[in-house]
Design a protein around this motif. Structure first.
Motif, PDB file in Angstrom:
ATOM      1  N   ALA A  12       0.826  -1.209   0.000  1.00 30.78           N
ATOM      2  CA  ALA A  12       0.000   0.000   0.000  1.00 30.78           C
ATOM      3  C   ALA A  12       0.860   1.259   0.000  1.00 30.78           C
ATOM      4  O   ALA A  12       0.621   2.201  -0.779  1.00 30.78           O
ATOM      5  N   PHE A  13       1.874   1.281   0.861  1.00 32.12           N
ATOM      6  CA  PHE A  13       2.768   2.444   0.902  1.00 32.12           C
ATOM      7  C   PHE A  13       3.526   2.596  -0.414  1.00 32.12           C
ATOM      8  O   PHE A  13       3.789   3.712  -0.873  1.00 32.12           O
ATOM      9  N   GLY A  14       3.882   1.443  -1.028  1.00 30.02           N
ATOM     10  CA  GLY A  14       4.586   1.492  -2.306  1.00 30.02           C
ATOM     11  C   GLY A  14       3.744   2.100  -3.409  1.00 30.02           C
ATOM     12  O   GLY A  14       4.260   2.806  -4.281  1.00 30.02           O
ATOM     13  N   ILE A  15       2.434   1.829  -3.375  1.00 31.60           N
ATOM     14  CA  ILE A  15       1.534   2.430  -4.366  1.00 31.60           C
ATOM     15  C   ILE A  15       1.533   3.948  -4.225  1.00 31.60           C
ATOM     16  O   ILE A  15       1.622   4.698  -5.207  1.00 31.60           O
ATOM     17  N   VAL A  16       1.451   4.418  -2.987  1.00 33.28           N
ATOM     18  CA  VAL A  16       1.444   5.869  -2.738  1.00 33.28           C
ATOM     19  C   VAL A  16       2.742   6.484  -3.231  1.00 33.28           C
ATOM     20  O   VAL A  16       2.748   7.514  -3.930  1.00 33.28           O
ATOM     21  N   LEU A  17       3.883   5.865  -2.880  1.00 33.46           N
ATOM     22  CA  LEU A  17       5.174   6.416  -3.292  1.00 33.46           C
ATOM     23  C   LEU A  17       5.350   6.366  -4.806  1.00 33.46           C
ATOM     24  O   LEU A  17       5.935   7.275  -5.402  1.00 33.46           O
ATOM     25  N   ALA A  18       4.846   5.296  -5.441  1.00 37.68           N
ATOM     26  CA  ALA A  18       4.944   5.187  -6.901  1.00 37.68           C
ATOM     27  C   ALA A  18       4.135   6.280  -7.591  1.00 37.68           C
ATOM     28  O   ALA A  18       4.461   6.685  -8.719  1.00 37.68           O
ATOM     29  N   ARG A  19       3.068   6.760  -6.937  1.00 40.90           N
ATOM     30  CA  ARG A  19       2.271   7.855  -7.493  1.00 40.90           C
ATOM     31  C   ARG A  19       2.963   9.202  -7.311  1.00 40.90           C
ATOM     32  O   ARG A  19       2.712  10.147  -8.064  1.00 40.90           O
ATOM     33  N   LEU A  20       3.849   9.279  -6.300  1.00 47.76           N
ATOM     34  CA  LEU A  20       4.517  10.551  -5.996  1.00 47.76           C
ATOM     35  C   LEU A  20       5.888  10.675  -6.654  1.00 47.76           C
ATOM     36  O   LEU A  20       6.355  11.787  -6.898  1.00 47.76           O
ATOM     37  N   LEU A  21       6.542   9.522  -6.911  1.00 47.15           N
ATOM     38  CA  LEU A  21       7.906   9.538  -7.427  1.00 47.15           C
ATOM     39  C   LEU A  21       7.971   8.822  -8.775  1.00 47.15           C
ATOM     40  O   LEU A  21       7.133   7.969  -9.078  1.00 47.15           O
ATOM     41  N   ALA A  22       8.975   9.136  -9.551  1.00 47.24           N
ATOM     42  CA  ALA A  22       9.147   8.559 -10.886  1.00 47.24           C
ATOM     43  C   ALA A  22       9.991   7.285 -10.806  1.00 47.24           C
ATOM     44  O   ALA A  22      10.751   7.094  -9.852  1.00 47.24           O
ATOM     45  N   PRO A  23       9.888   6.398 -11.806  1.00 49.24           N
ATOM     46  CA  PRO A  23      10.716   5.187 -11.808  1.00 49.24           C
ATOM     47  C   PRO A  23      12.212   5.469 -11.695  1.00 49.24           C
ATOM     48  O   PRO A  23      12.938   4.716 -11.037  1.00 49.24           O
ATOM     49  N   ALA A  24      12.687   6.554 -12.317  1.00 47.42           N
ATOM     50  CA  ALA A  24      14.118   6.870 -12.262  1.00 47.42           C
ATOM     51  C   ALA A  24      14.581   7.156 -10.840  1.00 47.42           C
ATOM     52  O   ALA A  24      15.719   6.834 -10.467  1.00 47.42           O
ATOM     53  N   GLU A  25      13.706   7.744 -10.007  1.00 43.04           N
ATOM     54  CA  GLU A  25      14.078   8.034  -8.619  1.00 43.04           C
ATOM     55  C   GLU A  25      14.179   6.743  -7.807  1.00 43.04           C
ATOM     56  O   GLU A  25      15.076   6.595  -6.971  1.00 43.04           O
TER      57      GLU A  25
END
Length: 487
Positions: A27-40
């Motif tokens: 769940a936290f990973g989904i939130v972070l994936a929405r806020l940050l880009a794959p390159a980060e």
């Protein structure tokens, strides 16, 4: 009966803890994936290739040696803590000095400060490792679960808050650092352990010998797991690393919360019963049977529903991870078998034999990644399936030599899971065809929910003799299936 109950109770707590943590991480990973880009994410993964490798050196494998040992005194813990602290300080100094070179290697100046801050966790690792070893040795897995959940909330909450504030990749690094400090404090309080220094290193010589083999194996395994990320980072770029790592981390989740739960308990139980081959064989094969049954539906769903899952949960920019995810799900059952075989080899001190397998796997993984590059991320994932098959076969061969099991016993242990998975696939494929035009979220719910329900019903009611005991335990927990005692 008491030993069996203790084994199940310990596995139950670890399973509950690992499942909760994986769900929260997801769940936290989904939130972070929405806020940050794959390159980060790719930048952090690149740093972790090196810091993670050094982490095995800092632990020295001596924590696992303390868990396996027949007796462990306060003095033993102090000696190990002192050694790990000195090693951690030395490793941090190396990373601090090497950070500028690391930044130039990747042509990214930001890496210099990222690496120096990330490496601070090496100072706190002894404060995590020692109380964690105490709890593992005493099989206090409930206490470990409390500390891990608390740590996850602190680390993920920090990362999400900083990402929302625009801190980019720093949000991931500082979140990890906050989690490390929290974990050290929580474990020390729960285990009622206080750090002590002892320089009588001769006392820890036997622990160090076993720990050295553990560390070397862990280092080679880590290099193997990171080989694909390293090659992809140097060839296809950081976005490819972020995408492949996302698919790899998702496909490993069932193994982490199911296999990981059983591995720790199985290792400690086999270490206690080192001289009872018959009992050890029973525990080993029973563990494979149950782990396969509980993990199989996750492997099936990850394989069949990778595309709608990635799009719904992570968004369109992560859709390229769906192909590798679907392919790597095929490799997961073989990794499960290899991991449980590893518990046997560690408990029986056959690590020197396992090391040869891990070195071969490292070379095969690097070669498979290079061979698959021509076909992109999907080609890499497909090549890694063959490596996983070899891994399972060789590791089981070693475990069978150690315990005296046979290949037909392995196939017998896997048969219930294969039967249930076949029924699930037979239901899911037609549903997948007819649900193709539905909105993706509804597609996930219909196909995933219906096929999982069929798997569960077959698990409970199909007359599978090897699962009869497990079926009765679950029926007793479900109110409307519970048999009422006759009056």
């Amino acid at each position: 009966m008491a030993a069996s109950h203790s084994f199940r109770h310990s596995v139950g707590w670890l399973f509950l803890g690992n499942t909760s943590i994986q769900i929260l991480t997801f769940a936290f990973g989904i939130v972070l994936a929405r806020l940050l880009a794959p390159a980060e994410f790719g930048m952090l993964v690149t740093i972790q290739v090196f810091t993670g490798l050094a982490g095995f050196v800092s632990g020295g494998g001596m924590g696992q040696a303390l868990v396996r040992a027949k007796d462990a005194t306060k003095h033993d813990y102090d000696v190990v803590f002192t050694l790990q602290l000195l090693i951690g300080i030395a490793i941090y100094a190396v990373f601090f000095c090497a950070a500028p070179w690391f930044a130039r290697w990747y042509d990214t100046p930001l890496y210099e400060q990222l690496l120096r801050v990330s490496a601070l966790t090496f100072i706190t690792r002894p404060l995590v490792n020692l109380p964690n070893s105490i709890l593992h040795r005493e099989m206090r897995f409930k206490a470990q679960t409390v500390a891990r959940v608390l740590t996850l909330f602190v680390a993920s909450g920090t990362s999400i808050g900083l990402a929302f504030a625009g801190w980019s990749v720093w949000s991931l690094v500082l979140g990890g650092l906050a989690g490390s400090f929290t974990n050290a404090l929580a474990l020390s309080l729960i285990a009622r352990w206080r750090p002590g220094l002892s320089f009588e290193f001769a006392r820890g010589r036997e622990l160090a010998r076993y720990g050295f083999l553990v560390s070397v194996n862990d280092i080679v395994v880590y290099l193997r797991n990171q080989a694909s990320n390293f090659v992809l980072g140097r060839t296809l770029g950081m976005s490819a690393v972020g995408l492949f790592n996302k698919s790899d981390s998702l496909v490993r989740m069932p193994n982490m919360f199911i296999v990981g739960s059983v591995y720790q308990v199985l290792f400690r139980a086999l270490a206690r019963e080192q001289h009872d081959d018959a009992k050890s064989r029973h525990m080993f094969l029973h563990s494979i049977r149950l782990v396969a049954v509980y993990a199989a539906p996750f492997y099936v769903l990850l394989h069949l529903l990778s595309a709608p899952m990635m799009n719904v949960l992570y968004g369109a920019r992560w859709i390229e991870a769906a192909g590798p995810l679907s392919l790597l799900a095929i490799a997961s059952p073989f990794l499960m078998i290899a991991n449980l075989c590893g518990a046997v080899l560690a408990a029986r001190n056959w690590l020197h034999r396992e090391l040869k397998v891990q070195i071969a796997l490292l070379l095969l993984t690097g070669g498979a990644t290079l061979a698959g590059l021509e076909y992109g991320l999907n080609g890499v994932a497909a090549a890694l399936i063959l490596v996983a098959v070899y891994n399972a076969a060789h590791m089981y061969w070693l475990a069978s030599r150690c315990l005296g099991t046979r290949w037909r016993e392995l196939f017998g242990a896997l048969t219930p899971a294969l039967l249930l998975a076949a029924v699930m696939v037979a239901v899911a494929l037609p549903l997948e065809h007819y649900a193709r035009n539905l909105p993706e979220l509804l597609h996930l719910i219909v196909v995933g929910g219906c096929s999982a329900a069929v798997y569960g019903l077959c698990f409970l009611f199909l007359p599978i003799g090897a699962l009869a005991g497990e079926q009765q335990k679950w029926k007793a927990k479900i109110p409307f299936l519970r048999s009422e005692p006759r009056k």
